[in-house]
Design a protein around this motif. Structure first.
Motif, PDB file in Angstrom:
ATOM      1  N   ALA A  47       0.831  -1.200   0.000  1.00 11.33           N
ATOM      2  CA  ALA A  47       0.000   0.000   0.000  1.00 11.33           C
ATOM      3  C   ALA A  47       0.871   1.258   0.000  1.00 11.33           C
ATOM      4  N   LEU A  48       1.689   1.436   1.043  1.00 14.25           N
ATOM      5  CA  LEU A  48       2.497   2.658   1.136  1.00 14.25           C
ATOM      6  C   LEU A  48       3.515   2.773   0.015  1.00 14.25           C
ATOM      7  N   TRP A  49       4.298   1.713  -0.207  1.00 14.17           N
ATOM      8  CA  TRP A  49       5.383   1.796  -1.197  1.00 14.17           C
ATOM      9  C   TRP A  49       4.879   2.204  -2.589  1.00 14.17           C
ATOM     10  N   PRO A  50       3.876   1.513  -3.162  1.00 15.36           N
ATOM     11  CA  PRO A  50       3.432   1.925  -4.501  1.00 15.36           C
ATOM     12  C   PRO A  50       2.829   3.324  -4.531  1.00 15.36           C
ATOM     13  N   ILE A  51       2.073   3.701  -3.503  1.00 18.32           N
ATOM     14  CA  ILE A  51       1.477   5.040  -3.502  1.00 18.32           C
ATOM     15  C   ILE A  51       2.566   6.101  -3.426  1.00 18.32           C
ATOM     16  N   MET A  52       3.576   5.897  -2.568  1.00 16.80           N
ATOM     17  CA  MET A  52       4.666   6.856  -2.452  1.00 16.80           C
ATOM     18  C   MET A  52       5.427   7.003  -3.773  1.00 16.80           C
ATOM     19  N   HIS A  53       5.403   5.948  -4.607  1.00 15.87           N
ATOM     20  CA  HIS A  53       6.105   5.986  -5.892  1.00 15.87           C
ATOM     21  C   HIS A  53       5.148   6.239  -7.062  1.00 15.87           C
ATOM     22  N   TYR A  54       3.960   6.773  -6.772  1.00 14.40           N
ATOM     23  CA  TYR A  54       3.017   7.193  -7.796  1.00 14.40           C
ATOM     24  C   TYR A  54       2.459   6.021  -8.610  1.00 14.40           C
ATOM     25  N   ARG A  55       2.462   4.825  -8.062  1.00 10.64           N
ATOM     26  CA  ARG A  55       1.950   3.657  -8.783  1.00 10.64           C
ATOM     27  C   ARG A  55       0.587   3.267  -8.203  1.00 10.64           C
ATOM     28  N   LEU A 109      30.990  -0.769 -22.086  1.00 10.62           N
ATOM     29  CA  LEU A 109      30.054  -1.327 -21.108  1.00 10.62           C
ATOM     30  C   LEU A 109      29.029  -0.291 -20.677  1.00 10.62           C
ATOM     31  N   LEU A 110      27.764  -0.681 -20.759  1.00  6.18           N
ATOM     32  CA  LEU A 110      26.668   0.054 -20.112  1.00  6.18           C
ATOM     33  C   LEU A 110      26.339  -0.708 -18.836  1.00  6.18           C
ATOM     34  N   ILE A 111      26.074  -0.007 -17.745  1.00  3.53           N
ATOM     35  CA  ILE A 111      25.760  -0.718 -16.501  1.00  3.53           C
ATOM     36  C   ILE A 111      24.542  -0.126 -15.815  1.00  3.53           C
ATOM     37  N   GLY A 112      23.716  -1.020 -15.276  1.00  2.20           N
ATOM     38  CA  GLY A 112      22.600  -0.647 -14.418  1.00  2.20           C
ATOM     39  C   GLY A 112      22.630  -1.531 -13.186  1.00  2.20           C
ATOM     40  N   VAL A 113      22.457  -0.941 -12.028  1.00  5.28           N
ATOM     41  CA  VAL A 113      22.446  -1.697 -10.773  1.00  5.28           C
ATOM     42  C   VAL A 113      21.223  -1.265  -9.977  1.00  5.28           C
ATOM     43  N   ASP A 114      20.298  -2.173  -9.766  1.00  8.20           N
ATOM     44  CA  ASP A 114      19.045  -1.848  -9.087  1.00  8.20           C
ATOM     45  C   ASP A 114      18.529  -3.066  -8.348  1.00  8.20           C
ATOM     46  N   ARG A 115      17.954  -2.841  -7.178  1.00  7.16           N
ATOM     47  CA  ARG A 115      17.168  -3.895  -6.558  1.00  7.16           C
ATOM     48  C   ARG A 115      15.944  -4.143  -7.437  1.00  7.16           C
ATOM     49  N   LEU A 116      15.478  -5.388  -7.514  1.00  6.18           N
ATOM     50  CA  LEU A 116      14.318  -5.687  -8.360  1.00  6.18           C
ATOM     51  C   LEU A 116      13.074  -5.033  -7.761  1.00  6.18           C
ATOM     52  N   ASP A 117      12.632  -3.984  -8.410  1.00  8.75           N
ATOM     53  CA  ASP A 117      11.470  -3.243  -7.929  1.00  8.75           C
ATOM     54  C   ASP A 117      10.872  -2.495  -9.115  1.00  8.75           C
ATOM     55  N   SER A 169       9.615   0.314  -9.250  1.00  8.96           N
ATOM     56  CA  SER A 169       9.953   1.740  -9.274  1.00  8.96           C
ATOM     57  C   SER A 169      11.250   2.007 -10.025  1.00  8.96           C
ATOM     58  N   LYS A 170      12.072   0.969 -10.219  1.00  3.69           N
ATOM     59  CA  LYS A 170      13.405   1.163 -10.807  1.00  3.69           C
ATOM     60  C   LYS A 170      13.392   1.197 -12.331  1.00  3.69           C
ATOM     61  N   MET A 227      11.624   4.962 -12.564  1.00  2.75           N
ATOM     62  CA  MET A 227      10.391   5.669 -12.893  1.00  2.75           C
ATOM     63  C   MET A 227      10.097   6.741 -11.844  1.00  2.75           C
ATOM     64  N   ARG A 228      10.562   6.468 -10.613  1.00  4.59           N
ATOM     65  CA  ARG A 228      10.447   7.432  -9.510  1.00  4.59           C
ATOM     66  C   ARG A 228      11.367   6.943  -8.397  1.00  4.59           C
ATOM     67  N   ASP A 229      12.142   7.840  -7.812  1.00 10.08           N
ATOM     68  CA  ASP A 229      13.047   7.452  -6.733  1.00 10.08           C
ATOM     69  C   ASP A 229      13.231   8.621  -5.780  1.00 10.08           C
ATOM     70  N   GLY A 230      13.318   8.292  -4.486  1.00  6.21           N
ATOM     71  CA  GLY A 230      13.525   9.349  -3.505  1.00  6.21           C
ATOM     72  C   GLY A 230      14.845  10.053  -3.730  1.00  6.21           C
ATOM     73  N   MET A 231      15.934   9.300  -3.849  1.00  3.46           N
ATOM     74  CA  MET A 231      17.240   9.858  -4.150  1.00  3.46           C
ATOM     75  C   MET A 231      17.909   9.050  -5.255  1.00  3.46           C
ATOM     76  N   ASN A 232      18.293   7.839  -4.982  1.00  2.00           N
ATOM     77  CA  ASN A 232      19.046   6.891  -5.798  1.00  2.00           C
ATOM     78  C   ASN A 232      20.540   7.121  -5.612  1.00  2.00           C
ATOM     79  N   LEU A 233      21.124   6.290  -4.755  1.00  2.00           N
ATOM     80  CA  LEU A 233      22.540   6.414  -4.427  1.00  2.00           C
ATOM     81  C   LEU A 233      23.438   5.769  -5.472  1.00  2.00           C
TER      82      LEU A 233
END
Length: 473
Positions: free
Chosen positions: A87-95, A261-269, A271-272, A364-370
């Protein structure tokens, strides 16, 4: 000297040697905060047991004491997998389409916050400063106030705070707004997040603006400010410089040969934006057939929250997308997308970032992204790579020299990849230098110090007697 009490959903307890068992953004940030304070770190142990004790387990590690509590299966299902992450996570990320609100899940969320508050209240000392982290614990200050805790309590929200029209789709939105107003200081990642929350409190709870980011809500004063979180710049830079000795990094670079090399590093979510990014890479190869065989895209995506149905569906979608693109474009001696679900330690990631000509950070939406900040810090000064960054990541406000893109437009992202690959070295250095200088100034120590200084200096003008609602439960 005041003691610092940090509260978070999960606690990273160091081994006896002092080495932390986790190196996530929160763990690094908390470690930095405790360099100036003795204190206590409180939260969930990560264990789910049938009959959890009401008393926290205490673990002493010198300057810092750790206190953890277990959750029951019902608590974990309703509080964590349910309300917090469905509930909270998707709403906070506009989903909005992925939000799944349940009254029983919300009751479990409130119950666990009450359990945490009761366990924590027994450990609080009169001069303690309390710093609570993230969306799992929005009501915690309200519960603590109801138990008579009058200490300064701050809250930091690591993810986006959405516009009021989005947040208010939650049936419990006003309850959560009342709860968050019991914090003395609320930290958010960006100024737009601050505007969204402040506007919501004013419109829904008739909060009175007092200036300087302060609001009066139901007779209590709270302050809302942006504190963009940083990274351990010195540590990450050192890891990147020494990464050549790492076997995984050496083998990866040897396998690339002359390929870029192109690189992407993300937790599976969701929002990423991982499947959307893969489609953009596919578009890039379609538009630039001469780059087939000359460019490799490495996507590192450890799985998370596998007990949540939406994440299992996302895993299937990503695997299907990888298979379709590699099947259509791949050659016996070239695989366009290398997809890895293994989690790598910081030294390996630092080395892979350093080897990558392009860092793809397109949530697609992230608070910061380190990851965006880590990629910049890992680069070499005389030949840096290029960061392609979503304009919907909080980091875009601190890294405007990156190639900012709309992650919903795969053609725009594909064009940015081409621009990054063909960018002259002089322009790459010109873009990179102000970003790395800014990250060095605004590191994780800067972030923690600013928040805690503000919290220590902040006192309510008129504090109401502690609310009795939670104590009466």
């Amino acid at each position: 000297m005041a003691r610092l009490v940090i509260v978070s959903n999960r606690v990273a307890i160091p081994e006896d040697s002092g080495k932390s068992v986790a190196a996530g953004g929160l763990a690094v940030a908390v470690k930095e905060a405790f360099t100036s304070y003795e204190g206590l770190w409180f939260g969930w142990s990560g264990k789910v047991v049938e009959d959890p004790s009401e008393e926290p387990e205490l673990i002493d590690r010198g300057r810092v004491q750790y206190a953890v509590v277990d959750l029951s299966p019902q608590d974990h299902r309703e509080y964590y997998s349910g309300f917090a992450n469905r509930a909270l996570w998707p709403i906070m990320h506009y989903r909005l389409g992925l939000g799944a609100f349940s009254r029983s899940d919300y009751a479990g969320y409130q119950r666990v916050n009450r359990i945490f508050a009761r366990a924590l209240a027994k450990l609080i000392e009169p001069d303690d400063i309390i710093w609570v982290h993230d969306y799992h614990l929005l009501p915690l200050a309200s519960e603590l106030r109801g138990l008579g805790i009058a200490n300064p309590i701050g809250y930091f929200h690591h993810i986006p705070w959405p516009a009021a029209d989005v947040f208010n789709t939650l049936p419990a939105s006003n309850d959560l707004l009342r709860g968050i107003a019991d914090y003395d200081l609320i930290g958010l990642q960006t100024d737009p997040d601050v505007h969204n929350l402040s506007r919501n409190l004013i419109d829904e709870l008739r909060a009175i603006p007092l200036g300087g980011g302060s609001l009066m809500v139901d007779g209590r004063r709270t302050r809302i400010r942006s504190f963009p979180i940083g990274i351990d710049v010195a540590g990450f830079k050192e890891a990147a410089e020494n990464a050549g000795a790492n076997k995984t990094v050496r083998e990866t670079m040897a396998g690339l040969r002359t390929r870029k090399l192109l690189i992407g590093v993300d937790r599976l979510d969701y929002s990423k934006g991982v499947p959307e990014r893969m489609e953009a890479v596919d578009r890039f190869f379609a538009s630039n057939p001469d780059q087939r065989g000359n460019v490799v895209y490495l996507q590192i995506t450890p799985k998370s929250r596998t007990e949540v149905p939406e994440y299992e569906e996302l895993s299937r979608e990503v695997n299907e997308t990888v298979g379709e693109i590699n099947g259509a474009l791949g050659e016996p001696n070239w695989t366009p997308i290398q997809y890895v679900t293994k989690a790598y330690p910081r030294p390996v990631l630092a080395g892979l970032y350093r080897a990558a000509r392009v860092g793809l950070v397109t949530p697609m939406r992230d608070g910061m992204n380190l990851v965006a900040k880590e990629y910049i810090v890992a680069q070499t000064a005389d030949d840096p790579g290029v960061l392609v960054l979503s304009k919907f990541a909080g980091a875009s406000r601190q890294l405007p020299e990156a190639l900012l893109v709309n992650p919903y437009d795969r053609f725009e992202v594909a064009e940015a990849i081409r621009t990054a690959l063909y960018m002259p070295r002089g322009e790459r250095i010109e873009r990179w230098k102000p970003m790395v200088d800014r990250m060095t100034r605004e590191d994780v120590d800067w972030w923690a110090r600013n928040f805690l200084t503000d919290l220590e200096n902040f006192r309510t003008i008129e504090r109401e007697p502690p609310r009795a609602a939670a104590a009466a439960e």
